[in-house]
Scaffold this motif. Structure first.
Motif, PDB file in Angstrom:
ATOM      1  N   SER A  17       6.396  11.806   9.932  1.00 35.36           N
ATOM      2  CA  SER A  17       7.882  12.084  10.542  1.00 35.36           C
ATOM      3  C   SER A  17       7.930  12.853  11.992  1.00 35.36           C
ATOM      4  CB  SER A  17       8.641  13.045   9.686  1.00 35.36           C
ATOM      5  OG  SER A  17       7.723  14.258   9.386  1.00 35.36           O
ATOM      6  N   THR A  18       6.780  13.394  12.152  1.00 32.95           N
ATOM      7  CA  THR A  18       6.506  14.053  13.429  1.00 32.95           C
ATOM      8  C   THR A  18       6.977  13.114  14.665  1.00 32.95           C
ATOM      9  OG1 THR A  18       5.437  15.932  12.618  1.00 32.95           O
ATOM     10  CG2 THR A  18       5.269  15.445  15.020  1.00 32.95           C
ATOM     11  N   MET A  19       5.972  12.002  14.598  1.00 32.26           N
ATOM     12  CA  MET A  19       5.752  10.931  15.553  1.00 32.26           C
ATOM     13  C   MET A  19       7.031  10.051  15.417  1.00 32.26           C
ATOM     14  SD  MET A  19       2.720  11.189  17.007  1.00 32.26           S
ATOM     15  CE  MET A  19       3.032  12.960  16.851  1.00 32.26           C
ATOM     16  N   TRP A  20       7.823   9.790  14.470  1.00 29.57           N
ATOM     17  CA  TRP A  20       8.969   9.090  14.476  1.00 29.57           C
ATOM     18  C   TRP A  20       9.893   9.852  15.080  1.00 29.57           C
ATOM     19  CZ3 TRP A  20       9.664   4.109  13.891  1.00 29.57           C
ATOM     20  CH2 TRP A  20       8.928   3.238  12.847  1.00 29.57           C
ATOM     21  N   THR A  21      10.219  11.033  14.812  1.00 30.98           N
ATOM     22  CA  THR A  21      11.259  11.956  15.151  1.00 30.98           C
ATOM     23  C   THR A  21      11.287  12.194  16.905  1.00 30.98           C
ATOM     24  OG1 THR A  21      10.328  13.919  14.446  1.00 30.98           O
ATOM     25  CG2 THR A  21      11.975  12.926  13.067  1.00 30.98           C
ATOM     26  N   LEU A  22      10.002  12.357  17.069  1.00 32.23           N
ATOM     27  CA  LEU A  22       9.751  12.804  18.591  1.00 32.23           C
ATOM     28  C   LEU A  22      10.069  11.252  19.441  1.00 32.23           C
ATOM     29  CD1 LEU A  22       6.579  15.068  18.771  1.00 32.23           C
ATOM     30  CD2 LEU A  22       9.129  15.597  18.907  1.00 32.23           C
ATOM     31  N   VAL A 105       4.270  26.690  17.039  1.00 37.85           N
ATOM     32  CA  VAL A 105       3.665  25.519  17.140  1.00 37.85           C
ATOM     33  C   VAL A 105       5.023  24.601  17.394  1.00 37.85           C
ATOM     34  CG1 VAL A 105       2.736  23.536  16.122  1.00 37.85           C
ATOM     35  CG2 VAL A 105       1.724  25.948  15.826  1.00 37.85           C
ATOM     36  N   PHE A 106       5.843  24.775  16.821  1.00 37.65           N
ATOM     37  CA  PHE A 106       7.073  23.625  17.008  1.00 37.65           C
ATOM     38  C   PHE A 106       7.921  23.946  18.146  1.00 37.65           C
ATOM     39  CE2 PHE A 106      11.851  22.825  16.809  1.00 37.65           C
ATOM     40  CZ  PHE A 106      11.719  21.743  15.933  1.00 37.65           C
ATOM     41  N   THR A 107       8.063  24.976  18.858  1.00 35.61           N
ATOM     42  CA  THR A 107       8.716  25.258  19.804  1.00 35.61           C
ATOM     43  C   THR A 107       7.944  24.824  21.157  1.00 35.61           C
ATOM     44  OG1 THR A 107       9.630  27.398  19.075  1.00 35.61           O
ATOM     45  CG2 THR A 107       9.456  27.097  21.389  1.00 35.61           C
ATOM     46  N   ALA A 108       6.579  24.859  20.941  1.00 32.31           N
ATOM     47  CA  ALA A 108       5.702  24.116  22.034  1.00 32.31           C
ATOM     48  C   ALA A 108       5.968  22.766  22.026  1.00 32.31           C
ATOM     49  CB  ALA A 108       4.225  24.835  21.950  1.00 32.31           C
ATOM     50  N   THR A 109       5.936  22.152  20.934  1.00 27.90           N
ATOM     51  CA  THR A 109       5.930  20.773  20.765  1.00 27.90           C
ATOM     52  C   THR A 109       7.234  20.265  21.031  1.00 27.90           C
ATOM     53  OG1 THR A 109       4.481  20.691  18.782  1.00 27.90           O
ATOM     54  CG2 THR A 109       5.937  18.916  19.106  1.00 27.90           C
ATOM     55  N   ALA A 110       8.493  20.927  20.811  1.00 30.34           N
ATOM     56  CA  ALA A 110       9.392  20.479  21.277  1.00 30.34           C
ATOM     57  C   ALA A 110       9.872  20.693  22.555  1.00 30.34           C
ATOM     58  CB  ALA A 110      10.703  21.151  20.264  1.00 30.34           C
ATOM     59  N   LEU A 111       9.432  21.798  23.251  1.00 31.34           N
ATOM     60  CA  LEU A 111       9.656  21.700  24.507  1.00 31.34           C
ATOM     61  C   LEU A 111       9.088  20.967  25.585  1.00 31.34           C
ATOM     62  CD1 LEU A 111       9.174  25.667  25.396  1.00 31.34           C
ATOM     63  CD2 LEU A 111      11.014  24.570  25.854  1.00 31.34           C
ATOM     64  N   VAL A 112       7.700  20.369  25.045  1.00 32.64           N
ATOM     65  CA  VAL A 112       6.797  19.240  25.731  1.00 32.64           C
ATOM     66  C   VAL A 112       7.733  18.087  25.547  1.00 32.64           C
ATOM     67  CG1 VAL A 112       4.776  17.954  25.908  1.00 32.64           C
ATOM     68  CG2 VAL A 112       4.742  20.674  25.629  1.00 32.64           C
ATOM     69  N   VAL A 113       8.050  17.631  24.419  1.00 35.09           N
ATOM     70  CA  VAL A 113       8.697  16.299  24.541  1.00 35.09           C
ATOM     71  C   VAL A 113      10.185  16.417  24.759  1.00 35.09           C
ATOM     72  CG1 VAL A 113       9.709  14.657  22.474  1.00 35.09           C
ATOM     73  CG2 VAL A 113       7.574  15.952  22.244  1.00 35.09           C
ATOM     74  N   LEU A 144      16.469  21.212  33.104  1.00 35.64           N
ATOM     75  CA  LEU A 144      15.928  22.170  32.553  1.00 35.64           C
ATOM     76  C   LEU A 144      16.819  22.603  31.283  1.00 35.64           C
ATOM     77  CD1 LEU A 144      13.962  24.523  32.327  1.00 35.64           C
ATOM     78  CD2 LEU A 144      15.170  25.742  33.921  1.00 35.64           C
ATOM     79  N   GLY A 145      18.209  22.562  31.731  1.00 38.04           N
ATOM     80  CA  GLY A 145      19.220  22.850  30.722  1.00 38.04           C
ATOM     81  C   GLY A 145      18.932  21.866  29.670  1.00 38.04           C
ATOM     82  N   SER A 146      18.825  20.730  29.700  1.00 39.10           N
ATOM     83  CA  SER A 146      18.590  19.685  28.797  1.00 39.10           C
ATOM     84  C   SER A 146      17.258  19.973  27.665  1.00 39.10           C
ATOM     85  CB  SER A 146      18.585  18.232  29.150  1.00 39.10           C
ATOM     86  OG  SER A 146      18.112  17.353  28.250  1.00 39.10           O
ATOM     87  N   THR A 147      16.341  20.208  28.520  1.00 43.77           N
ATOM     88  CA  THR A 147      15.021  20.692  27.746  1.00 43.77           C
ATOM     89  C   THR A 147      15.268  22.074  26.716  1.00 43.77           C
ATOM     90  OG1 THR A 147      13.713  20.019  29.653  1.00 43.77           O
ATOM     91  CG2 THR A 147      12.599  21.579  28.223  1.00 43.77           C
ATOM     92  N   LEU A 148      15.991  22.996  27.502  1.00 48.73           N
ATOM     93  CA  LEU A 148      16.111  24.078  26.544  1.00 48.73           C
ATOM     94  C   LEU A 148      17.309  23.775  25.344  1.00 48.73           C
ATOM     95  CD1 LEU A 148      16.439  26.787  29.433  1.00 48.73           C
ATOM     96  CD2 LEU A 148      14.448  26.490  27.687  1.00 48.73           C
ATOM     97  N   TYR A 149      18.264  22.969  25.694  1.00 45.57           N
ATOM     98  CA  TYR A 149      19.342  22.400  24.622  1.00 45.57           C
ATOM     99  C   TYR A 149      18.710  21.869  23.341  1.00 45.57           C
ATOM    100  CZ  TYR A 149      23.406  20.174  23.102  1.00 45.57           C
ATOM    101  OH  TYR A 149      24.298  19.449  22.192  1.00 45.57           O
ATOM    102  N   LEU A 150      17.848  20.807  23.742  1.00 44.34           N
ATOM    103  CA  LEU A 150      17.201  19.979  22.708  1.00 44.34           C
ATOM    104  C   LEU A 150      16.191  21.004  22.142  1.00 44.34           C
ATOM    105  CD1 LEU A 150      16.475  17.027  24.777  1.00 44.34           C
ATOM    106  CD2 LEU A 150      17.985  17.280  22.903  1.00 44.34           C
ATOM    107  N   THR A 151      15.508  21.882  22.788  1.00 46.83           N
ATOM    108  CA  THR A 151      14.527  22.616  21.960  1.00 46.83           C
ATOM    109  C   THR A 151      15.208  23.833  21.135  1.00 46.83           C
ATOM    110  OG1 THR A 151      12.878  22.657  23.766  1.00 46.83           O
ATOM    111  CG2 THR A 151      12.681  24.280  22.194  1.00 46.83           C
ATOM    112  N   ALA A 152      16.322  24.257  21.551  1.00 47.43           N
ATOM    113  CA  ALA A 152      17.023  25.060  20.681  1.00 47.43           C
ATOM    114  C   ALA A 152      17.728  24.297  19.368  1.00 47.43           C
ATOM    115  CB  ALA A 152      18.375  25.634  21.560  1.00 47.43           C
TER     116      ALA A 152
END
Length: 255
Positions: A17-22, A105-113, A144-152
């Protein structure tokens, strides 16, 4: 704490599910930016303003938020579904430490993707539209705004999964709070209603990315406007009008 982080990283990267959703997050960001950019430039009605080009490039954020919110829900609700949470709590009896590990862990992963997806969407969209007067600072701000928005939004899903502890219920709550209710707040009367609408979940995220919540899909409106002009131009106008009709459902979010 290092062992907890290592354990949570192993969990999140070892499930499909991680690979699929990312992967879906990346495809939605890049795909919608490409689609809207091609539809707008096909009209041939002059240069596209920088602000509209950025909006078109990041239009996929509306749907990518659902993909990351889904991953956030699954990070913890899947453990409750399978009973794995018992094993996790036996290994880490302090719940706050376990949740902190998942959060980090999730925040770091979401920020990168999110950063990679936003950068790719911007690069593709700008390359296609070639906007006039685009400044690097504006593109960086939007990315940057899009990155923070998606992560949030992903963290929002994680929070819902923690509270609800049931995958379908948490996903339904995420859809309602991120897509349905923000539209209903537009019906609230008066100045207080406008304030609630502007700062309600995904509407607030659009303010961060685009500056105005109503402009998250501003590029779609441009396609529609150009299509009305190009109907006088024969076949070329017909193609643009057809593209605008295919994108018509997306304008409901912008309105």
């Amino acid at each position: 704490m290092t062992d907890i982080l290592r354990s949570e990283w192993t969990k999140i990267r070892s499930v499909r599910s991680t690979m699929w959703t990312l992967g879906v997050t990346f495809l939605l960001m890049a795909g919608f930016g490409t689609l809207l950019g091609v539809a707008a430039t096909a009209s041939g009605s002059g240069p596209i303003p920088a602000e509209e080009a950025l909006s078109m490039s990041l239009a996929g954020a509306l749907f990518a938020t659902l993909a990351l919110a889904t991953l956030g829900v699954l990070v913890i609700s899947s453990e409750y579904r399978t009973g794995g949470i018992r094993t996790s709590l036996m290994a880490v009896p302090q719940r706050y430490k376990l949740l902190t590990g998942k959060l980090v862990v999730f925040t770091a992963t979401a920020l990168v993707v999110s950063a990679v997806s936003s950068a790719a969407a911007l690069a593709i969209g700008v390359a296609i539209t070639q906007p006039a007067g685009l400044e690097i600072g504006d593109a960086v701000r939007a990315g940057l705004g899009s990155t923070l928005y998606l992560t949030a939004c992903g963290l929002f899903g994680l929070g819902l999964g923690t509270l609800v502890r049931h995958t379908p219920g948490a996903l339904l709550s995420a859809v309602a709070l991120m897509l349905v209710l923000p539209q209903l707040t537009n019906m609230l009367p008066g100045a207080w209603g406008q304030t609630v609408s502007d700062y309600f979940t995904t509407n607030a995220g659009s303010l961060v990315v685009f500056g105005q919540s109503s402009e998250s899909l501003g590029g779609v409106e441009r396609v529609r406007r150009l299509s009305r002009v190009d109907r006088r131009d024969g076949a070329g106008g017909g193609r643009t009008d057809a593209a605008a009709r295919r994108l018509e459902p997306l304008t409901r979010r912008a309105g």
